[in-house]
Design an enzyme around this catalytic site. Structure first.
Site, PDB file in Angstrom:
ATOM      1  N   HIS A   1       0.824  -1.215   0.000  1.00 53.25           N
ATOM      2  CA  HIS A   1       0.000   0.000   0.000  1.00 53.25           C
ATOM      3  C   HIS A   1       0.863   1.273   0.000  1.00 53.25           C
ATOM      4  O   HIS A   1       0.483   2.276   0.588  1.00 53.25           O
ATOM      5  CB  HIS A   1      -0.909   0.021   1.240  1.00 53.25           C
TER       6      HIS A   1
HETATM    7  C1  LIG Z   1      -0.867  -7.223  -4.764  1.00 49.48           C
HETATM    8  C2  LIG Z   1      -1.592  -6.002  -4.275  1.00 49.48           C
HETATM    9  C3  LIG Z   1      -2.755  -6.158  -3.522  1.00 49.48           C
HETATM   10  C4  LIG Z   1      -3.434  -5.028  -3.054  1.00 49.48           C
HETATM   11  N1  LIG Z   1      -4.635  -5.190  -2.400  1.00 49.48           N
HETATM   12  C5  LIG Z   1      -5.356  -4.101  -2.086  1.00 49.48           C
HETATM   13  C6  LIG Z   1      -6.681  -4.228  -1.569  1.00 49.48           C
HETATM   14  O1  LIG Z   1      -7.261  -5.314  -1.489  1.00 49.48           O
HETATM   15  N2  LIG Z   1      -7.331  -3.081  -1.193  1.00 49.48           N
HETATM   16  C7  LIG Z   1      -6.757  -1.841  -1.290  1.00 49.48           C
HETATM   17  O2  LIG Z   1      -7.369  -0.866  -0.883  1.00 49.48           O
HETATM   18  N3  LIG Z   1      -5.533  -1.694  -1.850  1.00 49.48           N
HETATM   19  C8  LIG Z   1      -4.841  -2.783  -2.274  1.00 49.48           C
HETATM   20  N4  LIG Z   1      -3.631  -2.633  -2.890  1.00 49.48           N
HETATM   21  C9  LIG Z   1      -3.142  -1.268  -3.141  1.00 49.48           C
HETATM   22  C10 LIG Z   1      -3.860  -0.588  -4.300  1.00 49.48           C
HETATM   23  O3  LIG Z   1      -4.189  -1.503  -5.324  1.00 49.48           O
HETATM   24  C11 LIG Z   1      -2.946   0.513  -4.857  1.00 49.48           C
HETATM   25  O4  LIG Z   1      -2.528   1.304  -3.806  1.00 49.48           O
HETATM   26  C12 LIG Z   1      -3.634   1.399  -5.880  1.00 49.48           C
HETATM   27  O5  LIG Z   1      -4.133   0.602  -6.922  1.00 49.48           O
HETATM   28  C13 LIG Z   1      -2.642   2.432  -6.397  1.00 49.48           C
HETATM   29  O6  LIG Z   1      -3.241   3.187  -7.424  1.00 49.48           O
HETATM   30  P1  LIG Z   1      -2.367   4.168  -8.307  1.00 49.48           P
HETATM   31  O7  LIG Z   1      -3.281   4.753  -9.305  1.00 49.48           O
HETATM   32  O8  LIG Z   1      -1.613   5.083  -7.396  1.00 49.48           O
HETATM   33  O9  LIG Z   1      -1.274   3.235  -9.010  1.00 49.48           O
HETATM   34  P2  LIG Z   1      -1.452   1.935  -9.907  1.00 49.48           P
HETATM   35  O10 LIG Z   1      -2.845   1.395  -9.813  1.00 49.48           O
HETATM   36  O11 LIG Z   1      -0.353   1.017  -9.541  1.00 49.48           O
HETATM   37  O12 LIG Z   1      -1.273   2.460 -11.393  1.00 49.48           O
HETATM   38  C14 LIG Z   1      -0.057   2.862 -11.976  1.00 49.48           C
HETATM   39  C15 LIG Z   1      -0.126   2.563 -13.468  1.00 49.48           C
HETATM   40  O13 LIG Z   1       0.885   3.285 -14.137  1.00 49.48           O
HETATM   41  C16 LIG Z   1       1.575   2.427 -15.029  1.00 49.48           C
HETATM   42  N5  LIG Z   1       2.927   2.946 -15.147  1.00 49.48           N
HETATM   43  C17 LIG Z   1       3.845   3.057 -14.178  1.00 49.48           C
HETATM   44  N6  LIG Z   1       4.965   3.634 -14.648  1.00 49.48           N
HETATM   45  C18 LIG Z   1       4.754   3.895 -15.948  1.00 49.48           C
HETATM   46  C19 LIG Z   1       5.558   4.477 -16.964  1.00 49.48           C
HETATM   47  N7  LIG Z   1       6.789   4.916 -16.711  1.00 49.48           N
HETATM   48  N8  LIG Z   1       5.035   4.598 -18.223  1.00 49.48           N
HETATM   49  C20 LIG Z   1       3.763   4.178 -18.476  1.00 49.48           C
HETATM   50  N9  LIG Z   1       2.962   3.602 -17.539  1.00 49.48           N
HETATM   51  C21 LIG Z   1       3.460   3.473 -16.290  1.00 49.48           C
HETATM   52  C22 LIG Z   1       1.514   1.061 -14.351  1.00 49.48           C
HETATM   53  O14 LIG Z   1       1.766   0.022 -15.263  1.00 49.48           O
HETATM   54  C23 LIG Z   1       0.106   1.088 -13.781  1.00 49.48           C
HETATM   55  O15 LIG Z   1      -0.850   0.652 -14.719  1.00 49.48           O
HETATM   56  C24 LIG Z   1      -2.934  -3.734  -3.351  1.00 49.48           C
HETATM   57  C25 LIG Z   1      -1.777  -3.583  -4.120  1.00 49.48           C
HETATM   58  C26 LIG Z   1      -1.119  -4.692  -4.601  1.00 49.48           C
HETATM   59  C27 LIG Z   1       0.108  -4.505  -5.457  1.00 49.48           C
END
Ligand SMILES: Cc1cc2nc3c(=O)[nH]c(=O)nc-3n(C[C@H](O)[C@H](O)[C@H](O)COP(=O)(O)OP(=O)(O)OC[C@H]3O[C@@H](n4cnc5c(N)ncnc54)[C@H](O)[C@@H]3O)c2cc1C
Length: 459
Positions: free
Chosen positions: A397
């Site tokens: 997280h």
């Molecule tokens: C295994 C796991 C289980 C989890 N379980 C839970 C849960 O049950 N409940 C909960 O609340 N949270 C959970 N989390 C946490 C939650 O899913 C994340 O905190 C949340 O999805 C983050 O959202 P975000 O938009 O910040 O990043 P992300 O959803 O990670 O999105 C980032 C995106 O940017 C893309 N990207 C990154 N760098 C680049 C680049 N340089 N060029 C192009 N694209 C790029 C990635 O490929 C990805 O698609 C979990 C996380 C993981 C990994």
């Protein structure tokens, strides 16, 4: 005609791109490093199965970092591979986001409008019209049911709805983002339904490696797609690459702590405290033998919230043949740090979590392990620091690498709309910007924040 380049089609990126492209006069281009299948029907079935966490060594949809940290690399990002737990922070514990704009009450309409809560939709603060279906396990496994019975027998309070407005501590069934027996990740709920818009283009397998700067204005990005290298310019760039990769992109582009950038030979565009503070939810895993595990479609059906601790009785999909309870600290008082080891985009950022748990936090975790032992009649050796370290794990997280705050706050990187201080044309909208430890899992909050910021961009 406004145009926005969104980096990353993850949890925040899917919501932001969908909301911005609601305006047909707004052109939105999304570059995503992972696969973007043509439609939801093309997504491999195991990725939609909430009973399967694709985080093993064979998984092809991950970013991987030292310390067993992973992130989703596919449309929907980490939200497309996560445990589906979809819980809002309680209003009373929301925390001070260093912003007049973002309080629990200000975000509530967005929490409400994003969901269709199939159990409590007509209750105050809930929604029945939103794209994200939220349900709770109707028929918990024997282990989850046993956990609930033990909590009740210990005098702990049962909470009917962990997303209720007046929720307090207690145990209850976990709100889950599920569509029938499939994950309802942000790609499915937000981006796929609008993919045919003429003003929205989503390109997969394209990794942004660096920002192109003209002075202190971001004018474009450099990217790599297989063996092809390119550059795309845009009026406005929004990083939605997640707490690790958004920070890494800033650092590689010369926005970050001066000393680190100079040591890596990266020309400094703007000194900023990128990566100097970040947080997570450290978890202690207790495993023990037990019979009659049952099977479940999801990892977690019940949780107990107890002060700053969350107790997670995982269903057998995580630990076949064993029972596992996670004792998780939701508001650690220490912090982690993210740095680059090399300027080369092929070298992953490093996350040092050694400072996340302070001695006060260890005492808190120890009391949580003791409570779990009481609940399950368990006895084992002294729960000392060594034992805690040996049994600690990551919640996955990570947040807060580019914290929001006013420009005169030395610890902040972006303002409360995600605009990077001192840089024109560049924003961050993802979990990087949340400036406090979240008292619940981050998924519900990150999609809500993206919807809320998109509403401000649209005016
Ligand atoms: C295994 C796991 C289980 C989890 N379980 C839970 C849960 O049950 N409940 C909960 O609340 N949270 C959970 N989390 C946490 C939650 O899913 C994340 O905190 C949340 O999805 C983050 O959202 P975000 O938009 O910040 O990043 P992300 O959803 O990670 O999105 C980032 C995106 O940017 C893309 N990207 C990154 N760098 C680049 C680049 N340089 N060029 C192009 N694209 C790029 C990635 O490929 C990805 O698609 C979990 C996380 C993981 C990994």
């Amino acid at each position: 005609m406004p145009s926005t380049l969104v980096v990353g089609a993850g949890s925040a990126g899917c919501v932001l791109a969908a909301r911005l492209s609601d305006d047909p006069a707004h052109t939105v281009l999304v570059l995503e490093a992972g696969t973007v299948w043509p439609g939801p029907a093309d997504i491999p079935a195991d990725l939609l199965d909430p009973g399967h966490l694709p985080v093993g060594p064979e998984s092809a949809v991950l970013w991987r970092y030292a310390g067993n940290l992973v992130r989703g690399k596919l449309i929907g990002g980490s939200g497309a591979i996560n445990g589906s737990y979809f819980v809002r922070p309680p209003a009373a514990r929301f925390g001070d986001w260093n912003s007049d704009r973002w309080t629990f009450d200000a975000l509530l309409p967005f929490f409400r409008d994003l969901e269709t809560d199939l159990d409590h939709g007509t209750d105050p603060g809930h929604g029945t019209e939103g794209p994200i279906p939220v349900v709770r396990a109707a028929d918990p496994t024997p282990f989850s049911a046993d956990f609930a019975e033990r909590c009740a027998a210990a005098g702990l309070r049962e909470v009917a709805d962990l997303n209720a407005l007046d929720v307090t501590d207690g145990f209850g069934r976990v709100p889950l983002a599920l569509s029938g027996n499939r994950r309802a990740g942000p790609g499915i709920t937000h981006l796929y339904p609008v993919l045919d818009r003429p003003n929205l283009t989503v390109v997969g397998e394209t990794t942004v490696t660096r920002l192109v700067m003209r002075g202190t204005r971001a004018v474009g990005v450099e990217w790599v797609r297989g063996h092809e290298y390119g550059r795309t310019d845009a009026d406005r760039i929004v990083l939605c690459a997640g707490a690790v990769e958004s920070a890494a992109l800033l650092l590689r582009s010369g926005i970050g702590p001066e000393r680190q950038l100079r040591a890596l030979g990266i020309p400094v565009v703007r000194p900023a405290p990128v990566g100097t503070w970040c947080t997570d939810h450290p978890e202690i895993g207790i495993e023990f033998a037990g019979t009659d595990h049952g099977t479940s479609a999801v990892a977690l059906e019940y949780v107990l919230e107890h002060g700053d601790l969350e107790f997670r009785p995982y269903t057998p999909m995580f630990t076949p043949g064993l029972r596992r309870v996670g004792v998780t600290l939701m508001r650690p008082t220490g912090s982690a740090e993210l740095t680059l080891r090399r300027a080369d985009p092929a070298v992953p950022a490093h996350i040092d979590q050694s400072g996340l748990v302070t001695s006060a936090d260890r005492a808190n975790l120890r009391s949580g392990v003791e409570l779990a032992c009481e609940l399950f009649d368990l006895r084992f050796g002294p729960v000392d620091d060594h034992w805690l370290r040996a049994n600690s794990g990551a919640s996955q997280h990570l947040s807060g690498t580019c914290r929001m705050g006013p420009a005169n706050d030395e610890q902040s990187v972006v303002d409360d709309l995600g605009r990077v201080h001192g840089i024109d044309g560049l924003s961050i909208v993802d979990l990087s910007v949340v400036p406090v430890p979240l008292p619940r899992g981050p998924q519900a909050t990150v999609v809500t924040l993206a919807a809320a910021i998109a509403a401000c961009y649209a005016v």
